[in-house]
Motif scaffolding. Structure first.
Motif, PDB file in Angstrom:
ATOM      1  N   PRO A  92       0.817  -1.217   0.000  1.00 10.23           N
ATOM      2  CA  PRO A  92       0.000   0.000   0.000  1.00 10.23           C
ATOM      3  C   PRO A  92       0.849   1.264   0.000  1.00 10.23           C
ATOM      4  N   PRO A  93       0.411   2.288  -0.728  1.00  9.98           N
ATOM      5  CA  PRO A  93       1.094   3.583  -0.642  1.00  9.98           C
ATOM      6  C   PRO A  93       1.054   4.107   0.788  1.00  9.98           C
ATOM      7  N   GLU A  94       2.000   4.938   1.123  1.00  8.58           N
ATOM      8  CA  GLU A  94       2.087   5.480   2.481  1.00  8.58           C
ATOM      9  C   GLU A  94       0.786   6.182   2.851  1.00  8.58           C
ATOM     10  N   GLY A  95       0.254   5.819   4.014  1.00  4.77           N
ATOM     11  CA  GLY A  95      -0.951   6.444   4.519  1.00  4.77           C
ATOM     12  C   GLY A  95      -2.240   5.752   4.145  1.00  4.77           C
ATOM     13  N   ARG A  96      -2.187   4.771   3.239  1.00  5.14           N
ATOM     14  CA  ARG A  96      -3.419   4.107   2.821  1.00  5.14           C
ATOM     15  C   ARG A  96      -3.950   3.164   3.887  1.00  5.14           C
ATOM     16  N   TRP A  97      -3.097   2.588   4.677  1.00 13.02           N
ATOM     17  CA  TRP A  97      -3.540   1.774   5.802  1.00 13.02           C
ATOM     18  C   TRP A  97      -3.335   2.570   7.087  1.00 13.02           C
ATOM     19  N   VAL A  98      -4.255   2.411   8.022  1.00 10.37           N
ATOM     20  CA  VAL A  98      -4.148   3.105   9.302  1.00 10.37           C
ATOM     21  C   VAL A  98      -2.902   2.650  10.050  1.00 10.37           C
ATOM     22  N   LEU A  99      -2.572   1.372   9.901  1.00 10.47           N
ATOM     23  CA  LEU A  99      -1.390   0.815  10.562  1.00 10.47           C
ATOM     24  C   LEU A  99      -0.250   0.677   9.561  1.00 10.47           C
ATOM     25  N   PRO A 100       0.992   0.797  10.000  1.00  4.62           N
ATOM     26  CA  PRO A 100       2.119   0.458   9.127  1.00  4.62           C
ATOM     27  C   PRO A 100       2.011  -0.992   8.666  1.00  4.62           C
ATOM     28  N   VAL A 101       2.511  -1.268   7.466  1.00  7.97           N
ATOM     29  CA  VAL A 101       2.366  -2.607   6.899  1.00  7.97           C
ATOM     30  C   VAL A 101       2.968  -3.662   7.815  1.00  7.97           C
ATOM     31  N   ASP A 102       4.146  -3.396   8.351  1.00  8.15           N
ATOM     32  CA  ASP A 102       4.806  -4.392   9.203  1.00  8.15           C
ATOM     33  C   ASP A 102       3.997  -4.686  10.453  1.00  8.15           C
ATOM     34  N   THR A 149      -3.961 -15.098  11.729  1.00 12.28           N
ATOM     35  CA  THR A 149      -4.366 -14.735  13.085  1.00 12.28           C
ATOM     36  C   THR A 149      -5.656 -13.936  13.015  1.00 12.28           C
ATOM     37  N   ASP A 150      -6.237 -13.675  14.189  1.00 11.09           N
ATOM     38  CA  ASP A 150      -7.522 -12.974  14.235  1.00 11.09           C
ATOM     39  C   ASP A 150      -7.396 -11.475  14.026  1.00 11.09           C
ATOM     40  N   ASP A 151      -6.206 -10.909  14.174  1.00 15.30           N
ATOM     41  CA  ASP A 151      -6.111  -9.453  14.180  1.00 15.30           C
ATOM     42  C   ASP A 151      -4.982  -8.924  13.295  1.00 15.30           C
ATOM     43  N   HIS A 152      -4.605  -9.700  12.268  1.00 14.73           N
ATOM     44  CA  HIS A 152      -3.606  -9.252  11.311  1.00 14.73           C
ATOM     45  C   HIS A 152      -4.041  -9.662   9.908  1.00 14.73           C
ATOM     46  N   VAL A 153      -3.482  -9.002   8.914  1.00 12.04           N
ATOM     47  CA  VAL A 153      -3.737  -9.409   7.531  1.00 12.04           C
ATOM     48  C   VAL A 153      -2.658 -10.383   7.092  1.00 12.04           C
ATOM     49  N   GLN A 154      -3.017 -11.303   6.193  1.00  8.51           N
ATOM     50  CA  GLN A 154      -2.080 -12.347   5.792  1.00  8.51           C
ATOM     51  C   GLN A 154      -1.390 -12.030   4.468  1.00  8.51           C
ATOM     52  N   LEU A 185     -18.066   0.536  -9.275  1.00  6.66           N
ATOM     53  CA  LEU A 185     -17.205   1.420  -8.490  1.00  6.66           C
ATOM     54  C   LEU A 185     -16.849   0.705  -7.198  1.00  6.66           C
ATOM     55  N   SER A 186     -15.580   0.786  -6.796  1.00  5.37           N
ATOM     56  CA  SER A 186     -15.189   0.186  -5.519  1.00  5.37           C
ATOM     57  C   SER A 186     -13.919   0.846  -5.008  1.00  5.37           C
ATOM     58  N   ARG A 187     -14.040   1.526  -3.876  1.00  2.00           N
ATOM     59  CA  ARG A 187     -12.850   2.047  -3.220  1.00  2.00           C
ATOM     60  C   ARG A 187     -13.112   2.186  -1.720  1.00  2.00           C
ATOM     61  N   PRO A 188     -13.396   1.047  -1.065  1.00  2.00           N
ATOM     62  CA  PRO A 188     -13.544   1.093   0.383  1.00  2.00           C
ATOM     63  C   PRO A 188     -12.186   1.241   1.061  1.00  2.00           C
ATOM     64  N   ASP A 189     -12.218   1.400   2.368  1.00  2.00           N
ATOM     65  CA  ASP A 189     -10.985   1.460   3.149  1.00  2.00           C
ATOM     66  C   ASP A 189     -10.198   0.174   2.901  1.00  2.00           C
ATOM     67  N   SER A 190      -8.983   0.290   2.371  1.00  2.00           N
ATOM     68  CA  SER A 190      -8.232  -0.871   1.907  1.00  2.00           C
ATOM     69  C   SER A 190      -7.884  -1.846   3.026  1.00  2.00           C
ATOM     70  N   LEU A 191      -7.514  -1.349   4.185  1.00  4.39           N
ATOM     71  CA  LEU A 191      -7.165  -2.262   5.271  1.00  4.39           C
ATOM     72  C   LEU A 191      -8.397  -3.037   5.749  1.00  4.39           C
ATOM     73  N   TYR A 192      -9.559  -2.428   5.641  1.00  4.09           N
ATOM     74  CA  TYR A 192     -10.809  -3.089   6.023  1.00  4.09           C
ATOM     75  C   TYR A 192     -11.041  -4.319   5.135  1.00  4.09           C
ATOM     76  N   THR A 193     -10.931  -4.152   3.819  1.00  2.00           N
ATOM     77  CA  THR A 193     -11.159  -5.288   2.935  1.00  2.00           C
ATOM     78  C   THR A 193     -10.031  -6.315   3.044  1.00  2.00           C
ATOM     79  N   GLN A 194      -8.810  -5.841   3.254  1.00  2.00           N
ATOM     80  CA  GLN A 194      -7.687  -6.768   3.403  1.00  2.00           C
ATOM     81  C   GLN A 194      -7.891  -7.666   4.619  1.00  2.00           C
TER      82      GLN A 194
END
Length: 437
Positions: free
Chosen positions: A39-49, A57-62, A221-230
Motif C-alpha cells: 500500500p502507498p504510504e498512509g493508505r492503511w491506518v497501521l504500518p504494513v509491518d 491470526t484474528d487481528d492481522h492481515v495475511q 465502483l469500488s474504493r472502500p478502506d483498503s485495510l478493512y477489505t484486506q
C-alpha cells in the motif's frame, strides 16, 4: 434481434490500478503485468509491518499486497458541480466522476436530451476512508468524554474537519455524477456483491429497451478502506498469502483485493448508428440469477448456469460459437473450479468437438478483485480485445490447476496474447463476460 432491440456500447471510461489511462491498462493486460504491490504510504491506518503476519491470526492481515489506484485529477470544465465541494469528498466520488465524465465524453451525446439520460452503478457498501474518519470525529470525543467522566482523562478534539456528505458513500456517487452531467433521470447505485457491474449494465439496458431512456451510463465502483477489505478477506481465508492472483493456475492460492471504477455508455444500437457513434460492441444478451445452494466462499454451479443459459438464450447463440470468455476467475481454487465446471457443463449441451477452441481468462490477474467494479473491468478488457482483434493472456498462469482437466476441455488459457482471427462466414467475433457474487 434487430438494431432497435440490441444495445450498443458507445463509450467507456475508467480508473484502474497501475494505469493512467485505459490504453495503458490494455498494454498491461497484453504484457501480463500485475498491479499488485504494497500500500502507498498512509493508505492503511497501521504500518504494513504492524498489520501483517504471515500466519493466519484474528487481528492481522495475511498479505502485504493489493492493487491500488491513485486519486485522479478531475477536469470539471463544463460540469454542473462545485469544485470546492468535490475537494472535500472521499476519493470514491472522484473515481466515479473521473470514469463517468471520461465515458460521457467518449460518446456522441449532442443528439441526446439530458432529461433522457441516467446513471446506474454497482458500489460496495463498506466503510470508505472519509466515512471512517467522520465516524472517528463523531464517536471518539464521546468515548473520551465518558472516560473522562470516570476519571480517566480525555478531552476535546476541536472542530470537525471531514465534510458530513461523506456519510453517503454508497448512493451519492451516482447521484453526483448524474448532477454533474445534467442527467434528468438521475442515478442510483446497487450492491449485488461482485456481480454488481453486470447487474447495473443489465438494468441500464432494460431502461433503454423499455423506452424510458435514450442514453445510460452503467458500470461499477469500488474504493472502500483498503485495510478493512484486506482484513475481511484474510478472515474469510480467501486472500492470497503470496499476493499473487493466478486464476485457473496450479499456483492459485487466493484473491488479491483491488479497487477502481469502470463505466460504459449505452445506447440502443439503432440510435448509435444514427448518431455516428463508435460502437465498441453490441450486447446481444444478459442473464441474472440468485444462488440457492452456494455461499460466499463455495459458490454453486447451478446458479451460475441459470445466469449463463439465460444470456445465451436471449442472444440466440450456441455457447460453442464464443471465441473468448472473460471469467469471474478470482484465483481462489474452489471458486475457479466451480466456474470451470459451470462452463464445461454448459458447453456439453452444444458442440464441444474441438478442444481448446475458446480462450478463457480473468482481468483479476492484472488488477486484482475490484469487487463491485470487477465486472466493469472485465467488460472494458473485452472491448479492447474486440477492437484490437487480440485474444488476451492471463497473468501469473503457468500450468492449469489440478482441480479440473483443462487439456481435454473446450477451453484454453493464454500466457501470451494471440491474434483473434475473423470467424468463418459472416459471423462477428463473439465474447462473453461473467461476474459472480
Amino acid at each position: 434481434m434487430d438494431a432497435q432491440h440490441r444495445i450498443a456500447i458507445v463509450g467507456m471510461g475508467g480508473v484502474l490500478p497501475a494505469a493512467h489511462s485505459l490504453e495503458e491498462f490494455w498494454r498491461n493486460v497484453l504484457a501480463t503485468r500485475s498491479a499488485a504491490g504494497e500500500p502507498p504510504e498512509g493508505r492503511w491506518v497501521l504500518p504494513v509491518d504492524q498489520a501483517y503476519r504471515s500466519e493466519l491470526t484474528d487481528d492481522h492481515v495475511q498479505s502485504r499486497r493489493a492493487c491500488f489506484v491513485e486519486t485522479p485529477r478531475l477536469d470539471l470544465r463544463g460540469l454542473d458541480i462545485d469544485a470546492s465541494l468535490v475537494d472535500r469528498l472521499d476519493p470514491v466520488f472522484h473515481l466515479a466522476l473521473a470514469a463517468g465524465v471520461a465515458a460521457w465524453r467518449d460518446a456522441k451525446t449532442s443528439s441526446v436530451h439530458p432529461r433522457r439520460a441516467g446513471v446506474i452503478l454497482g458500489n460496495i457498501v463498506l466503510p470508505t476512508q472519509a466515512a471512517s474518519a467522520l465516524a472517528e470525529e463523531m464517536l471518539i470525543p464521546r468515548i473520551e468524554k465518558r472516560i473522562a467522566g470516570l476519571g480517566r482523562g480525555g478531552g476535546s478534539r476541536g472542530a470537525r474537519s471531514v465534510d458530513s456528505l461523506n456519510r453517503y458513500p454508497a448512493g451519492l456517487p451516482a447521484a453526483l455524477l448524474a448532477r454533474a452531467l445534467g442527467m434528468g433521470l438521475g442515478g442510483y447505485t446497487l450492491d449485488a456483491a461482485c456481480a454488481s457491474s453486470l447487474y447495473a449494465i443489465k438494468f441500464a439496458a432494460d431502461e433503454l429497451l423499455a423506452g424510458r431512456a435514450d442514453l445510460m451510463l452503467a458500470g461499477g465502483l469500488s474504493r472502500p478502506d483498503s485495510l478493512y477489505t484486506q482484513m475481511g478477506f484474510t478472515q474469510l481465508h480467501a486472500i492470497s498469502p503470496t499476493g499473487t492472483c493466478a486464476p485457473f493456475s496450479r499456483r492459485a492460492d487466493g484473491l488479491v483485493v483491488g479497487e477502481g471504477c469502470g463505466i460504459v455508455v449505452l445506447k440502443r444500437l439503432a440510435d448509435a448508428l444514427r448518431d455516428g457513434d463508435r460502437v465498441y460492441a453490441v450486447i446481444a444478451g444478459a442473464g441474472l440469477s440468485n444462488d440457492i445452494g452456494g455461499n460466499l466462499m463455495a459458490p454453486d454451479s447451478e446458479g451460475q448456469l441459470r445466469a449463463m443459459r439465460a444470456a445465451y438464450a436471449q442472444a440466440g447463440w450456441d455457447p460453442s460459437t464464443i471465441d473468448l470468455i472473460e471469467c469471474h476467475g478470482t484465483g481462489t481454487p474452489i471458486g475457479d473450479a466451480v466456474e470451470f465446471e459451470s462452463m464445461t457443463r454448459l458447453w456439453r449441451e452444444g458442440d464441444t468437438s474441438r478442444r481448446g477452441r475458446c480462450v478463457i481468462g480473468s482481468v483479476k490477474s492484472n488488477v486484482g478483485h475490484l469487487l463491485t467494479a470487477a465486472g466493469a473491468a472485465g467488460v472494458i478488457k473485452t472491448l479492447f480485445s474486440l477492437a484490437s482483434h487480440q485474444l488476451p493472456p492471463t497473468a501469473n498462469f503457468d500450468a492449469p490447476s489440478e482441480r479440473f482437466d483443462l487439456n481435454t476441455s473446450p477451453f484454453r488459457v493464454l500466457a501470451q496474447p494471440q491474434d483473434w482471427p475473423a470467424p468463418p462466414g459472416d459471423r462477428p467475433r463473439r465474447a462473453a463476460v461473467s461476474a459472480f457474487g
